[in-house]
Scaffold this motif. Sequence first.
Motif, PDB file in Angstrom:
ATOM      1  N   ASP A 116      -8.082  -4.659   0.544  1.00  0.00           N
ATOM      2  CA  ASP A 116      -7.162  -5.690   0.840  1.00  0.00           C
ATOM      3  C   ASP A 116      -7.398  -5.938   2.491  1.00  0.00           C
ATOM      4  O   ASP A 116      -7.212  -7.032   2.988  1.00  0.00           O
ATOM      5  CB  ASP A 116      -5.679  -5.625   0.543  1.00  0.00           C
ATOM      6  CG  ASP A 116      -5.319  -5.548  -0.537  1.00  0.00           C
ATOM      7  OD1 ASP A 116      -5.885  -6.357  -1.330  1.00  0.00           O
ATOM      8  OD2 ASP A 116      -4.429  -4.953  -1.333  1.00  0.00           O
ATOM      9  N   VAL A 137      -2.319  -2.402  -4.928  1.00  0.00           N
ATOM     10  CA  VAL A 137      -3.357  -3.208  -4.330  1.00  0.00           C
ATOM     11  C   VAL A 137      -3.229  -4.546  -4.645  1.00  0.00           C
ATOM     12  O   VAL A 137      -3.390  -4.826  -5.752  1.00  0.00           O
ATOM     13  CB  VAL A 137      -4.803  -2.619  -4.490  1.00  0.00           C
ATOM     14  CG1 VAL A 137      -5.895  -3.027  -3.505  1.00  0.00           C
ATOM     15  CG2 VAL A 137      -4.936  -1.198  -4.436  1.00  0.00           C
ATOM     16  N   ASN A 193       1.291   2.249  -3.547  1.00  0.00           N
ATOM     17  CA  ASN A 193       0.240   2.266  -4.170  1.00  0.00           C
ATOM     18  C   ASN A 193      -0.214   1.156  -4.824  1.00  0.00           C
ATOM     19  O   ASN A 193      -0.793   1.314  -6.089  1.00  0.00           O
ATOM     20  CB  ASN A 193       0.097   3.400  -5.139  1.00  0.00           C
ATOM     21  CG  ASN A 193       0.174   4.970  -4.512  1.00  0.00           C
ATOM     22  OD1 ASN A 193      -0.626   5.004  -3.516  1.00  0.00           O
ATOM     23  ND2 ASN A 193       0.876   5.823  -5.077  1.00  0.00           N
ATOM     24  N   HIS A 199       0.995  -1.225   0.059  1.00  0.00           N
ATOM     25  CA  HIS A 199      -0.053  -0.107  -0.153  1.00  0.00           C
ATOM     26  C   HIS A 199       0.773   1.136  -0.182  1.00  0.00           C
ATOM     27  O   HIS A 199       0.637   2.246  -0.642  1.00  0.00           O
ATOM     28  CB  HIS A 199      -0.989  -0.074   1.223  1.00  0.00           C
ATOM     29  CG  HIS A 199      -1.784  -0.922   1.125  1.00  0.00           C
ATOM     30  ND1 HIS A 199      -3.055  -1.267   2.050  1.00  0.00           N
ATOM     31  CD2 HIS A 199      -2.276  -1.870   0.042  1.00  0.00           C
ATOM     32  CE1 HIS A 199      -3.861  -2.350   1.636  1.00  0.00           C
ATOM     33  NE2 HIS A 199      -3.375  -2.598   0.272  1.00  0.00           N
ATOM     34  N   ASP A 238     -10.543   1.103  -3.567  1.00  0.00           N
ATOM     35  CA  ASP A 238      -8.945   0.984  -3.364  1.00  0.00           C
ATOM     36  C   ASP A 238      -8.554   0.287  -2.518  1.00  0.00           C
ATOM     37  O   ASP A 238      -8.957  -0.862  -2.349  1.00  0.00           O
ATOM     38  CB  ASP A 238      -8.647   2.543  -2.907  1.00  0.00           C
ATOM     39  CG  ASP A 238      -9.534   2.823  -1.485  1.00  0.00           C
ATOM     40  OD1 ASP A 238      -9.756   1.827  -0.960  1.00  0.00           O
ATOM     41  OD2 ASP A 238      -9.657   4.129  -1.423  1.00  0.00           O
ATOM     42  N   GLU A 239      -7.437   0.546  -1.911  1.00  0.00           N
ATOM     43  CA  GLU A 239      -6.459  -0.425  -1.043  1.00  0.00           C
ATOM     44  C   GLU A 239      -7.397  -1.145   0.170  1.00  0.00           C
ATOM     45  O   GLU A 239      -6.853  -1.980   0.666  1.00  0.00           O
ATOM     46  CB  GLU A 239      -5.316   0.156  -0.796  1.00  0.00           C
ATOM     47  CG  GLU A 239      -5.159   1.108   0.603  1.00  0.00           C
ATOM     48  CD  GLU A 239      -5.726   2.359   0.261  1.00  0.00           C
ATOM     49  OE1 GLU A 239      -5.989   2.516  -1.018  1.00  0.00           O
ATOM     50  OE2 GLU A 239      -5.894   2.930   1.289  1.00  0.00           O
ATOM     51  N   ARG A 251      -5.827  -6.955  -4.321  1.00  0.00           N
ATOM     52  CA  ARG A 251      -6.843  -7.214  -4.792  1.00  0.00           C
ATOM     53  C   ARG A 251      -7.470  -8.939  -4.841  1.00  0.00           C
ATOM     54  O   ARG A 251      -8.577  -9.084  -5.217  1.00  0.00           O
ATOM     55  CB  ARG A 251      -7.183  -6.755  -6.051  1.00  0.00           C
ATOM     56  CG  ARG A 251      -7.249  -5.002  -6.191  1.00  0.00           C
ATOM     57  CD  ARG A 251      -7.828  -4.658  -7.498  1.00  0.00           C
ATOM     58  NE  ARG A 251      -7.179  -5.157  -8.759  1.00  0.00           N
ATOM     59  CZ  ARG A 251      -7.531  -4.582 -10.117  1.00  0.00           C
ATOM     60  NH1 ARG A 251      -8.729  -3.786  -9.842  1.00  0.00           N
ATOM     61  NH2 ARG A 251      -7.064  -5.062 -10.970  1.00  0.00           N
TER      62      ARG A 251
END
Length: 310
Positions: A212, A146, A144, A141, A208-209, A148
Amino acid sequence: MSAPSIHADAPPEVVCDPEGLQYETGPQLGKGGFAICHRAKLLGHEHLGSNTVALKIVKSKMEPAKLAQKFVTELQIHSKLAHPNIVEFYRAFSFRSSTYVVLELCENGSLADAIKKRRYFTMPEIRRFMIQTCGAIKYLHQRNIVHRDLKTGNLFLDENMNIKVGDFGLAALLVSQNDFGAIRRTTMCGTPNYLAPEVLEKTGRGHDEKVDLWAIGIMMYTLAVGRAPFHAPKREDIYRKLKAREYSWPALEKFSNEITDDLKDIVSCLLVAEDDRPSPDHIVGHPFFKLGYIPLQLDSSCAARVPKWS
Ligand code: ADP
């Protein structure tokens, strides 16, 4: 008659890369939707000690566009990562019209394989696995990235039972800014049991992240209970349950694992709306990790049997 499976094809005995390195292929380690993985020995480097690798052979009959997309991401993202809890990427190449990816070998398979044998993990083991996973996710993270597709099947175990996050085929680099100043993706991907609710909501706002972090909550429940919290035979039922956050813990008298209230609490903190999910640093600061025993090392036998703490 059904079409022959590509998985039935044994790889060549020796696979060569363009730089002249030769890999002697060994037994199959496992197969996924996109690839089949074999143990392999790097010939001529026996003196190096760790010359055994995992050789991933890409399914050659996959739709070319899909294959290209998955492997370009995998190569572009995975090849740049270096973290003790991320599967090391060595190289990728083509040989006799197949694509090969050379990876660090994870001797003890995946946590999903281990759950099949063990049914559940004890609280000390979960603490150790999840602290290592959170370290890897924090690293991603910060860059940037992820993942997923975090799930027990993509958390591998090396010979010392250390976690190695693998399979970056669905990972994404967050590159474009949206209206809110945040960087988000809109593609729906992942495994049904692990999907975060915002991925299902087709609001166009993207995600977004934080997906996770949701997956970490799902994995913690799964490791303790042996099945995912929103598990159901039909995909629609999984989605309905996860949108309603409808899950329960097994009754103590019917279940042999001693699941602590702290574990239940951290899972409930993670399975919430995206903006409320704790960061990897906050997760490992939770009393579940702060107050309980964390083993410094685990024996390989833990991949198949419940350990006895002395
Ligand atoms: P896919 O990209 O098709 O999902 P995976 O990366 O999941 O493929 O690999 C398929 C299987 O190969 C895994 O489930 C696992 O059993 C095995 N495998 C993959 N990578 C490794 C590795 N680095 N070390 C040991 N086994 C591995």
